[in-house]
Design a protein around this motif. Structure first.
Motif, PDB file in Angstrom:
ATOM      1  N   ALA A  12       3.285   3.689 -12.977  1.00 13.41           N
ATOM      2  CA  ALA A  12       2.121   2.809 -13.036  1.00 13.41           C
ATOM      3  C   ALA A  12       1.375   2.883 -11.709  1.00 13.41           C
ATOM      4  O   ALA A  12       1.957   3.187 -10.670  1.00 13.41           O
ATOM      5  CB  ALA A  12       2.555   1.370 -13.316  1.00 13.41           C
ATOM      6  N   SER A  13       0.098   2.584 -11.739  1.00 12.61           N
ATOM      7  CA  SER A  13      -0.679   2.548 -10.507  1.00 12.61           C
ATOM      8  C   SER A  13      -0.165   1.423  -9.607  1.00 12.61           C
ATOM      9  O   SER A  13       0.342   0.418 -10.090  1.00 12.61           O
ATOM     10  CB  SER A  13      -2.159   2.311 -10.826  1.00 12.61           C
ATOM     11  N   GLY A  14      -0.284   1.636  -8.295  1.00 16.33           N
ATOM     12  CA  GLY A  14       0.195   0.629  -7.352  1.00 16.33           C
ATOM     13  C   GLY A  14       1.466   1.055  -6.653  1.00 16.33           C
ATOM     14  O   GLY A  14       2.263   0.213  -6.226  1.00 16.33           O
ATOM     15  N   SER A  15       1.670   2.364  -6.491  1.00 15.11           N
ATOM     16  CA  SER A  15       2.896   2.847  -5.847  1.00 15.11           C
ATOM     17  C   SER A  15       3.052   2.315  -4.422  1.00 15.11           C
ATOM     18  O   SER A  15       4.173   2.164  -3.935  1.00 15.11           O
ATOM     19  CB  SER A  15       2.919   4.378  -5.843  1.00 15.11           C
ATOM     20  N   ILE A  16       1.947   1.987  -3.768  1.00 14.40           N
ATOM     21  CA  ILE A  16       2.010   1.449  -2.416  1.00 14.40           C
ATOM     22  C   ILE A  16       2.831   0.156  -2.363  1.00 14.40           C
ATOM     23  O   ILE A  16       3.487  -0.139  -1.376  1.00 14.40           O
ATOM     24  CB  ILE A  16       0.586   1.206  -1.838  1.00 14.40           C
ATOM     25  N   TYR A  17       2.816  -0.613  -3.464  1.00 12.97           N
ATOM     26  CA  TYR A  17       3.614  -1.835  -3.512  1.00 12.97           C
ATOM     27  C   TYR A  17       5.101  -1.515  -3.341  1.00 12.97           C
ATOM     28  O   TYR A  17       5.816  -2.158  -2.583  1.00 12.97           O
ATOM     29  CB  TYR A  17       3.430  -2.566  -4.845  1.00 12.97           C
ATOM     30  N   GLY A  18       5.570  -0.530  -4.097  1.00 16.06           N
ATOM     31  CA  GLY A  18       6.981  -0.158  -4.021  1.00 16.06           C
ATOM     32  C   GLY A  18       7.358   0.378  -2.659  1.00 16.06           C
ATOM     33  O   GLY A  18       8.415   0.052  -2.116  1.00 16.06           O
ATOM     34  N   VAL A  19       6.482   1.217  -2.090  1.00 18.60           N
ATOM     35  CA  VAL A  19       6.741   1.784  -0.769  1.00 18.60           C
ATOM     36  C   VAL A  19       6.830   0.672   0.268  1.00 18.60           C
ATOM     37  O   VAL A  19       7.733   0.644   1.107  1.00 18.60           O
ATOM     38  CB  VAL A  19       5.633   2.795  -0.400  1.00 18.60           C
ATOM     39  N   LYS A  20       5.900  -0.267   0.216  1.00 20.35           N
ATOM     40  CA  LYS A  20       5.874  -1.368   1.189  1.00 20.35           C
ATOM     41  C   LYS A  20       7.130  -2.243   1.050  1.00 20.35           C
ATOM     42  O   LYS A  20       7.697  -2.687   2.048  1.00 20.35           O
ATOM     43  CB  LYS A  20       4.630  -2.214   0.991  1.00 20.35           C
ATOM     44  N   LEU A  21       7.569  -2.495  -0.183  1.00 27.82           N
ATOM     45  CA  LEU A  21       8.775  -3.293  -0.381  1.00 27.82           C
ATOM     46  C   LEU A  21       9.997  -2.581   0.197  1.00 27.82           C
ATOM     47  O   LEU A  21      10.810  -3.200   0.896  1.00 27.82           O
ATOM     48  CB  LEU A  21       8.997  -3.588  -1.866  1.00 27.82           C
ATOM     49  N   VAL A  22      10.139  -1.290  -0.090  1.00 26.71           N
ATOM     50  CA  VAL A  22      11.278  -0.535   0.445  1.00 26.71           C
ATOM     51  C   VAL A  22      11.275  -0.594   1.961  1.00 26.71           C
ATOM     52  O   VAL A  22      12.302  -0.863   2.593  1.00 26.71           O
ATOM     53  CB  VAL A  22      11.242   0.930  -0.052  1.00 26.71           C
ATOM     54  N   ARG A  23      10.104  -0.373   2.567  1.00 31.42           N
ATOM     55  CA  ARG A  23      10.014  -0.387   4.023  1.00 31.42           C
ATOM     56  C   ARG A  23      10.395  -1.761   4.581  1.00 31.42           C
ATOM     57  O   ARG A  23      11.140  -1.866   5.555  1.00 31.42           O
ATOM     58  CB  ARG A  23       8.599  -0.001   4.461  1.00 31.42           C
ATOM     59  N   TYR A  24       9.923  -2.820   3.932  1.00 31.31           N
ATOM     60  CA  TYR A  24      10.231  -4.172   4.421  1.00 31.31           C
ATOM     61  C   TYR A  24      11.731  -4.438   4.343  1.00 31.31           C
ATOM     62  O   TYR A  24      12.322  -4.957   5.298  1.00 31.31           O
ATOM     63  CB  TYR A  24       9.476  -5.234   3.618  1.00 31.31           C
ATOM     64  N   LEU A  25      12.356  -4.100   3.228  1.00 33.74           N
ATOM     65  CA  LEU A  25      13.787  -4.348   3.063  1.00 33.74           C
ATOM     66  C   LEU A  25      14.599  -3.566   4.092  1.00 33.74           C
ATOM     67  O   LEU A  25      15.556  -4.092   4.681  1.00 33.74           O
ATOM     68  CB  LEU A  25      14.231  -3.990   1.644  1.00 33.74           C
ATOM     69  N   LEU A  26      14.232  -2.318   4.318  1.00 36.71           N
ATOM     70  CA  LEU A  26      14.942  -1.507   5.307  1.00 36.71           C
ATOM     71  C   LEU A  26      14.752  -2.070   6.706  1.00 36.71           C
ATOM     72  O   LEU A  26      15.710  -2.155   7.493  1.00 36.71           O
ATOM     73  CB  LEU A  26      14.456  -0.056   5.242  1.00 36.71           C
TER      74      LEU A  26
END
Length: 197
Positions: A12-26
């Motif tokens: 789905a569009s909005g891949s930046i959301y997933g990337v930002k979440l992964v980065r925040y959790l890490l």
């Protein structure tokens, strides 16, 4: 902060959301088990310019600062750790979640690792959060979302707010990821809450 979360990124569009979440959790010191569908990689390429043919290198470039805490799983690896209920996690987020993936989860298809991991999360009564990104929504989409919501799945549609007067795309992204973190019960300061100065 410690923890172990599964994060899925779909087509789905909005891949930046997933990337930002992964980065925040890490950055918060958590372990992240990442699954990206083939369509998810295509959208990462189309929206963020990530190379589909250099997946390992791209993940190292993006998240190498926490390489020991990012575990990437191929979506075809049905034997991965996250496919078993005996593997303990704090929960799973699919961000963004395509309607195809949402349907597969709603019907227990387990046709790939992402769907199987979500099925495990459901059967183990752990938190499952889906961030659907589609418009307009058909009756099929709505019925699948309702079915999952009745099972306790958190539905967090990608609908950023504007009351904080965002000045950039990053601020809109931060708001949406912040709302997901709220539902994960993880502290953050990604956006200004209503009523705060």
């Amino acid at each position: 902060m410690s923890g172990r979360w599964i994060v899925g990124i779909t087509g789905a569009s909005g891949s930046i959301y997933g990337v930002k979440l992964v980065r925040y959790l890490l950055e918060a010191g958590m372990d992240v088990h990442l699954v990206v569908t083939d369509a998810g990689w295509r959208v990462l390429h189309d929206e963020l310019g990530w190379s589909v043919s250099r997946r390992t290198e791209v993940l190292e470039e993006q998240f190498g600062f926490a390489r020991s805490r990012l575990i990437y799983h191929s979506n075809a690896d049905i034997g991965a750790s996250i496919a078993s209920g005996s593997f303990r996690t704090d929960g799973m987020v699919v961000l963004p979640c395509s309607m195809g993936t949402l349907s597969g989860i709603a019907h227990g298809a387990s046709g790939n690792l992402l769907e199987r991991a979500a099925d495990v999360i459901l059967k183990e009564n752990r938190p499952l959060l889906l961030v659907p990104r589609e418009t307009p929504l058909s009756v099929i989409h709505l019925e699948n979302m309702l079915k999952l919501a009745k099972l306790g799945v958190a539905m967090i549609p990608a609908m950023p707010a504007f009351y904080q007067k965002p000045a950039s795309l990053e601020e809109l992204t931060d708001f949406m990821v912040g709302r997901v973190l709220d539902s994960m019960k993880i502290e953050h300061h990604l956006y200004r809450r209503w009523g705060e100065p």
